[in-house]
Design a protein around this motif. Structure first.
Motif, short mmCIF file in Angstrom:
data_model
loop_
_atom_site.label_atom_id
_atom_site.label_comp_id
_atom_site.label_asym_id
_atom_site.label_seq_id
_atom_site.Cartn_x
_atom_site.Cartn_y
_atom_site.Cartn_z
N PRO A 11 0.86 -1.18 0.00
CA PRO A 11 0.00 0.00 0.00
C PRO A 11 0.89 1.23 0.00
O PRO A 11 1.82 1.29 0.79
CB PRO A 11 -0.78 -0.08 1.32
N SER A 12 0.64 2.18 -0.91
CA SER A 12 1.53 3.32 -1.01
C SER A 12 0.74 4.61 -1.06
O SER A 12 -0.06 4.81 -1.97
CB SER A 12 2.39 3.23 -2.27
N TYR A 13 0.99 5.46 -0.11
CA TYR A 13 0.33 6.75 -0.08
C TYR A 13 1.41 7.81 0.10
O TYR A 13 2.04 7.88 1.15
CB TYR A 13 -0.68 6.78 1.07
N ASP A 44 -2.73 4.61 -3.16
CA ASP A 44 -3.93 4.97 -2.41
C ASP A 44 -4.20 6.47 -2.52
O ASP A 44 -4.18 7.19 -1.53
CB ASP A 44 -3.69 4.56 -0.95
N ASN A 72 -7.90 8.79 -1.82
CA ASN A 72 -7.34 8.07 -0.68
C ASN A 72 -8.44 7.30 0.04
O ASN A 72 -9.37 7.88 0.58
CB ASN A 72 -6.67 9.08 0.26
N LYS A 75 -5.32 2.60 4.15
CA LYS A 75 -4.45 1.44 4.00
C LYS A 75 -5.22 0.13 3.99
O LYS A 75 -4.88 -0.80 3.26
CB LYS A 75 -3.45 1.45 5.15
N GLU A 76 -6.28 0.06 4.79
CA GLU A 76 -7.04 -1.19 4.88
C GLU A 76 -7.66 -1.53 3.53
O GLU A 76 -7.66 -2.69 3.11
CB GLU A 76 -8.15 -1.08 5.93
N ALA A 78 -6.53 -0.54 0.67
CA ALA A 78 -5.43 -0.87 -0.24
C ALA A 78 -5.03 -2.34 -0.07
O ALA A 78 -4.80 -3.06 -1.05
CB ALA A 78 -4.23 0.05 0.01
N ASP A 95 4.84 -2.46 4.11
CA ASP A 95 4.78 -1.02 3.89
C ASP A 95 5.78 -0.60 2.83
O ASP A 95 6.78 -1.28 2.60
CB ASP A 95 5.10 -0.26 5.18
N ASP A 157 0.54 -5.28 9.96
CA ASP A 157 0.08 -5.97 8.77
C ASP A 157 1.22 -6.73 8.09
O ASP A 157 0.99 -7.48 7.15
CB ASP A 157 -0.48 -4.97 7.76
#
Ligand code: UDP
Ligand code: MG
Length: 319
Positions: A11-13, A44, A72, A75-76, A78, A95, A157
């Motif tokens: 997941p990448s934000y 995301d 956005n 994360k969940e 994603a 991550d 996670d």
């Protein structure tokens, strides 16, 4: 001949500075791992160059897949998108920020080959803000009394899941996904691997104190109805106390007649009960709010673009 196929979900934000670094680090590890792999970046809704960085990589390397959300979604969401699309016999969630050391892949795969369905990385809290780690440890001590799943401090996670575990997770359709709890809830054979905490080098953490507080409340409310029961018991307890008080006062009145001063008792009773009621209402409200969101059955995310075959992305958009 490779032994199997592993999907890595990232997941990448707003992680533009990390996308390439994590890719290179993973590629290095896989040189000594006898598994084929794909890397799924889930963008995301980043507002920086994250998507461009991912696309650059994807153009040069067919093992790089991406899904880019329309905004956005968290994360969940994603992670869920990753699970829904990953094809691996085993799926690793990690991550983008290099806080999850890629050398652990070897231990993950080893655990997977030993037949574990979840190989879980647990970090220590070295280098963490001491206040934050103290609050976290308090939180975990409390939450493990309060909820039905066993949540561990330092476990996130970052883990490997077998196909069986991923399929089980995909069957849980709730909208509010507290994945730490979901991972515990599905169970299966688990192996824990310990590692030294790494501090984030590039970019910044997206978890402000407020986010953490909300996440904490999610954790408590998502996994049980014990808070509701606490309201119930508190109610009964207070009712019982007031009954004793009423009877005692009544007897006193019968014996000595009415005594006027009573300001303190009245005010304290009103304030105390008011507080308890508001708290209980708040807790009930949390649950009702959740019911409200669940009944809408909105999709967890919307895909804007992806390199996983157009039809599929389109279909997900429609649902
Ligand atoms: N992340 C995400 N969506 C969000 C927030 C975070 O996909 O809304 C990703 C982020 O890019 C990173 C991972 O989730 O890969 C963990 O975030 P972060 O490092 O900020 O959390 P921390 O390690 O501080 O708990
Ligand atoms: Mg981080």
């Amino acid at each position: 001949m490779k032994k199997g196929f592993v999907s890595i979900i990232i997941p990448s934000y707003n992680e533009a500075s990390n996308i390439k670094l994590i890719y290179e680090s993973l590629r290095n590890e896989f040189q000594s791992i006898e598994y084929d792999y794909e890397i799924y970046y889930i963008n995301d809704g980043s507002t920086d160059q994250t998507l461009e960085e991912i696309k650059n990589l994807a153009e040069k390397n067919e093992r790089v897949k991406y899904i880019s959300f329309s905004r956005n979604f968290g994360k969940e969401a994603a992670i869920l998108a990753g699970f829904q699309h990953a094809r691996g016999d085993a799926v690793v969630v990690m991550d983008a920020d290099l806080q999850h050391p890629t050398y652990l892949l070897h231990d993950f795969i080893k655990g997977f080959e030993e037949g574990y369905d979840q190989v879980i990385a647990q970090r220590n809290r070295k280098g963490d803000n001491p206040i934050r780690s103290y609050l976290s440890s308090l939180y975990y001590r409390f939450i493990n009394k309060a909820v039905e799943v066993d949540l561990r401090d330092g476990v996130g996670d970052f883990r490997l899941l077998s196909r069986k575990a991923v399929n089980a997770l995909l069957k849980l359709s709730e909208g509010n996904r507290f994945s730490k709890g979901l991972f515990c809830w599905i169970g299966f054979d688990q192996k824990i691997i310990y590692y030294e905490n790494v501090e984030r080098k590039n970019g910044k953490s997206k978890w402000s104190f407020r986010h953490l507080l909300n996440y904490g409340i999610d954790g408590i409310v998502s996994f049980n109805n014990r808070p509701l029961r606490i309201c119930f018991y508190t109610g009964i307890f207070i009712l019982f106390l007031s009954l004793i008080y009423i009877i005692a006062t009544f007897i006193r009145i019968l014996k000595y007649g009415v005594i006027v001063p009573g300001y303190f008792t009245i005010i304290s009773a009103v304030l105390f009960l008011g507080g308890v009621q508001l708290l209980s209402l708040g807790i009930i409200g949390e649950y009702i709010g959740r019911i409200y969101y669940e009944t809408k059955k909105r999709p967890h995310y919307l895909i804007q673009e992806a390199n996983i075959g157009h039809g599929e992305a389109h279909e997900k958009n429609e649902s």
